[in-house]
Design a protein around this motif. Structure first.
Motif, PDB file in Angstrom:
ATOM      1  N   TRP A 133       3.369  15.686   7.752  1.00 30.38           N
ATOM      2  CA  TRP A 133       3.803  17.405   8.190  1.00 30.38           C
ATOM      3  C   TRP A 133       3.634  18.212   6.660  1.00 30.38           C
ATOM      4  O   TRP A 133       3.071  19.126   5.975  1.00 30.38           O
ATOM      5  CB  TRP A 133       4.689  17.788   8.007  1.00 30.38           C
ATOM      6  N   LEU A 134       3.847  17.268   5.064  1.00 27.48           N
ATOM      7  CA  LEU A 134       4.388  17.941   3.894  1.00 27.48           C
ATOM      8  C   LEU A 134       2.498  18.150   3.618  1.00 27.48           C
ATOM      9  O   LEU A 134       2.860  18.203   2.323  1.00 27.48           O
ATOM     10  CB  LEU A 134       5.155  16.860   3.050  1.00 27.48           C
ATOM     11  N   VAL A 135       2.096  17.380   3.887  1.00 30.11           N
ATOM     12  CA  VAL A 135       0.343  16.828   3.340  1.00 30.11           C
ATOM     13  C   VAL A 135      -0.486  17.284   4.255  1.00 30.11           C
ATOM     14  O   VAL A 135      -1.138  17.810   3.668  1.00 30.11           O
ATOM     15  CB  VAL A 135      -0.193  15.317   2.138  1.00 30.11           C
ATOM     16  N   ALA A 136       0.155  18.409   5.043  1.00 30.12           N
ATOM     17  CA  ALA A 136      -0.940  18.750   5.912  1.00 30.12           C
ATOM     18  C   ALA A 136      -1.330  20.500   5.233  1.00 30.12           C
ATOM     19  O   ALA A 136      -1.335  20.984   4.379  1.00 30.12           O
ATOM     20  CB  ALA A 136      -0.547  19.922   7.130  1.00 30.12           C
ATOM     21  N   GLN A 151      -0.407  23.923  -1.990  1.00 30.16           N
ATOM     22  CA  GLN A 151      -1.114  23.388  -1.389  1.00 30.16           C
ATOM     23  C   GLN A 151      -1.197  21.689  -1.221  1.00 30.16           C
ATOM     24  O   GLN A 151      -0.207  21.669  -2.744  1.00 30.16           O
ATOM     25  CB  GLN A 151      -2.567  23.638  -0.973  1.00 30.16           C
ATOM     26  N   THR A 152      -1.375  20.873  -0.524  1.00 29.57           N
ATOM     27  CA  THR A 152      -1.654  19.538  -0.930  1.00 29.57           C
ATOM     28  C   THR A 152      -3.255  19.396  -1.318  1.00 29.57           C
ATOM     29  O   THR A 152      -4.150  19.672  -0.855  1.00 29.57           O
ATOM     30  CB  THR A 152      -0.972  19.277  -0.421  1.00 29.57           C
ATOM     31  N   PRO A 200       0.878  -1.342  -0.486  1.00 31.35           N
ATOM     32  CA  PRO A 200       0.477  -0.237  -0.001  1.00 31.35           C
ATOM     33  C   PRO A 200       0.545   1.395  -0.068  1.00 31.35           C
ATOM     34  O   PRO A 200       2.027   1.187   0.330  1.00 31.35           O
ATOM     35  CB  PRO A 200      -0.868   0.201   1.447  1.00 31.35           C
ATOM     36  N   PHE A 201       0.319   2.511  -0.389  1.00 32.68           N
ATOM     37  CA  PHE A 201       0.832   3.239  -0.154  1.00 32.68           C
ATOM     38  C   PHE A 201      -0.204   4.706  -0.275  1.00 32.68           C
ATOM     39  O   PHE A 201      -1.215   4.580  -0.594  1.00 32.68           O
ATOM     40  CB  PHE A 201       2.100   3.597  -1.743  1.00 32.68           C
ATOM     41  N   ASP A 202       0.386   5.780  -0.256  1.00 29.85           N
ATOM     42  CA  ASP A 202      -0.461   6.875   0.412  1.00 29.85           C
ATOM     43  C   ASP A 202       0.045   8.298  -0.765  1.00 29.85           C
ATOM     44  O   ASP A 202       2.050   8.167  -1.257  1.00 29.85           O
ATOM     45  CB  ASP A 202      -0.733   7.697   1.948  1.00 29.85           C
ATOM     46  N   TYR A 203      -1.000   8.827  -1.489  1.00 32.67           N
ATOM     47  CA  TYR A 203      -0.467  10.032  -1.999  1.00 32.67           C
ATOM     48  C   TYR A 203      -1.309  11.457  -2.284  1.00 32.67           C
ATOM     49  O   TYR A 203      -2.145  11.219  -1.855  1.00 32.67           O
ATOM     50  CB  TYR A 203       0.496   9.871  -3.408  1.00 32.67           C
ATOM     51  N   ALA A 204      -0.194  12.367  -2.349  1.00 36.14           N
ATOM     52  CA  ALA A 204      -1.210  13.792  -2.638  1.00 36.14           C
ATOM     53  C   ALA A 204      -0.552  14.670  -3.727  1.00 36.14           C
ATOM     54  O   ALA A 204       0.889  14.824  -3.952  1.00 36.14           O
ATOM     55  CB  ALA A 204      -1.293  14.293  -1.436  1.00 36.14           C
TER      56      ALA A 204
END
Length: 127
Positions: A92-95, A102-103, A6-10
């Protein structure tokens, strides 16, 4: 064949005029914790930026994007946030932010290779 992970991305967005809520996709951040991977591809298209907001300082925005890249890559020159573990840096990067960078909401997927997933997402959503 390696197991799928699994992975998450923005998607990283440049929002030149926050009040207008118009944006340009400028990059992707991928975090695959079970594979120990956090990576990003970032590129600001100056032509798109000039078309959307000709008076916005593209060089300044590019420097801010570079700061995000350095945090993602754990480059100590990016400050104390770059020293955090990958999961904390990703969060932190996707906050959520109300700034010119922005993300998107975080999305999920599965992959065999997170670098290939990052490149494919960048090609489809940014390039």
């Amino acid at each position: 064949m390696p197991a799928r992970a699994p992975f998450d991305y923005a998607i990283v967005r440049v929002v030149p005029r926050v009040e207008r809520e118009e944006f340009i996709n400028a990059g992707v951040i991928v975090h695959a914790p079970t594979l120990g991977y956090l990576g990003c591809l970032l590129r600001l298209d100056p032509g798109r930026l000039a078309a959307l907001a000709p008076d916005v300082d593209g060089e300044l925005l590019a420097r801010h994007l570079d700061a995000l890249r350095r945090v993602c890559e754990a480059d100590r020159s990016a400050g104390p946030i770059a020293a955090l573990p990958p999961a904390e840096r990703f969060h932190w990067l996707v906050a959520p932010r109300s700034t010119q960078i922005q993300t998107s909401p975080v999305h999920g997927g599965v992959c065999d290779d997170p670098v290939a997933a990052l490149r494919e997402l960048f090609a489809r959503r940014v390039a």
